[in-house]
Motif scaffolding. Structure first.
Motif, short mmCIF file in Angstrom:
data_model
loop_
_atom_site.label_atom_id
_atom_site.label_comp_id
_atom_site.label_asym_id
_atom_site.label_seq_id
_atom_site.Cartn_x
_atom_site.Cartn_y
_atom_site.Cartn_z
N ARG A 1 53.50 49.69 35.74
CA ARG A 1 53.08 48.36 34.77
C ARG A 1 53.03 47.39 35.99
N ILE A 2 51.25 46.93 35.78
CA ILE A 2 50.90 45.79 36.71
C ILE A 2 50.52 44.36 35.57
N SER A 3 50.87 43.80 36.52
CA SER A 3 50.08 42.77 36.42
C SER A 3 49.42 41.76 37.03
N PHE A 4 48.41 41.10 36.48
CA PHE A 4 47.20 40.75 37.14
C PHE A 4 47.50 39.13 37.42
N GLY A 5 47.25 38.20 38.92
CA GLY A 5 47.54 37.18 38.48
C GLY A 5 45.77 37.08 38.50
#
Length: 397
Positions: free
Chosen positions: A124-128
């Motif tokens: 899972r990736i969380s993009f700021g």
């Protein structure tokens, strides 16, 4: 009766390319090369120290989720992330469907790195992203552009990531309702599984605190929140926490564990953890040395730990409510005694007062704030604070 809740792991990577003017997180501008190898070694030594100190309380408890936060974890190479995850996997068991999230800055991810992160075990990736308006990004001190954000989301999807979050802020400097809505439109167009949408606030000890920008007033910010909530709902993103929206089946496992008062180990400079020891009936919080230099200098030694405190029973109602009441659907009432070891009678009078105020829903099975309670949540949570004469904390042995 106190029951050990699910267990997660938070891993803090404290470096950024530069410090954003609104940020009060424990992050430090990168100067020169990153000490990746030394820091990976320190992280695993830090975990070993926690396991030595809390081993009995961790027995037979697999990790539900792992979260790499920062700072900017995507400054670390896929090989470094793989070393960390391999080391963690040798020390703790993983749930079969464990969620492993890596926070990324769209301005720091080189082409091809997503393949490496996926190969390392990240799923899972969380993009700021924060905004899709280049002028707003500049004022926020971000190093990426709107086109960078769209590009890296596409690259992550090509690498096989089908579960990712986009972070957005609203009530930005001189932002109007139309601007906030455009950010939501562009985020939805990228089809993330999860969107975090939260209001920019001025925090102490930040550049914005010293030189405040012009922000929308509270009424304008509320209008943005309501309008964007409806846009997200219409697009299939259900709100499940004050600032979190997800497609069906895509809620953040890691953040849910926080809000449900679960346990988590925290490794890395300035990382925090919380651990329940059901056998002794204690719940403890631990914090690590805040600065990267101090953390690296004392890696694996007792001095790498800045503090360990036992949460006193007087503090537990507030600590629990500070998390659980953020959830839109609430939590089962019977989880309060299981997660705190206290009886319902410990909060009965405060619940009655909050219900009379119209801030907590009636009923005995689900603990949940009303719509009005969600709007004034800080006031609701403050009702559960212990009396001022009780400091509520004592050092742990």
């Amino acid at each position: 009766m106190l029951i050990a809740p699910p267990l997660s792991l938070y891993i803090h990577i404290p470096w950024c390319v530069k410090k954003c003017p609104y940020c009060d997180f424990n992050s430090h501008a990168q100067v020169g090369g990153l000490p990746q190898d030394a820091y990976v070694t320190a992280l695993l030594a830090d975990l070993d120290r926690d396991l030595a100190d809390f081993g009995e309380a961790l027995a037979d408890r697999p990790l539900r989720s792992i979260f790499f936060g920062g700072g900017t974890p995507s400054l670390f190479s896929p090989d470094a992330i793989a070393r960390i995850l391999d080391g963690v996997g040798k020390r703790l068991s993983f749930d079969r469907d464990i969620e492993i999230t890596l926070e990324t800055n769209p301005g720091t991810v080189e082409h091809g790195r997503f393949d490496g992160y996926r190969g390392a075990g990240v799923n899972r990736i969380s993009f700021g992203v924060q905004s899709f308006d280049d002028e707003k990004l500049h004022r926020l001190g971000r190093i990426h552009s709107a086109s960078d954000a769209a590009r890296v989301v596409g690259e992550a999807r090509e690498a096989g990531f089908d579960n990712f979050n986009i972070d957005l802020m609203y009530a930005l400097p001189d932002q109007d309702l139309a601007g906030a809505a455009r950010d939501i439109e562009q985020a939805i167009a990228l089809a993330p599984t999860h969107i975090s949408h939260y209001q920019l606030t001025i925090e102490p000890n930040t550049l914005f605190a010293a030189r405040p920008p012009t922000l929308p007033d509270s009424d304008a910010a509320w209008d943005m929140q309501e309008h964007c909530q409806q846009m997200l709902a219409d697009a299939g993103y259900a709100q499940y926490e004050i600032s979190a929206y997800a497609q069906a089946g895509r809620r953040s496992t890691h953040n849910l564990n926080y809000w449900e008062f679960g346990d988590y180990l925290g490794i890395g400079a300035g990382a925090h953890g919380k651990l329940t020891d059901a056998a002794s009936g204690t719940i403890r919080r631990r914090a690590k040395q805040r600065t990267p230099r101090a953390y690296l200098d004392h890696a694996g030694a007792p001095r790498a730990t800045a503090s360990t405190v036992e949460i006193a029973s007087l503090d537990l109602p507030f600590e629990y409510m500070m998390n659980a009441l953020r959830l839109v659907d609430g939590v089962p009432m019977n989880e309060f005694p299981q997660r705190t070891g206290l009886g319902i009678e410990a909060i009965a009078s405060t619940l009655a007062a909050a219900r009379k105020q119209g801030w907590i829903r009636e009923g005995l099975e689900i603990l949940r704030a009303t719509d009005e309670g969600q709007r004034f949540l800080n006031d609701v949570i403050a009702m559960f604070l212990p009396a001022p004469a009780d400091d509520g904390r004592r050092p742990s042995a």
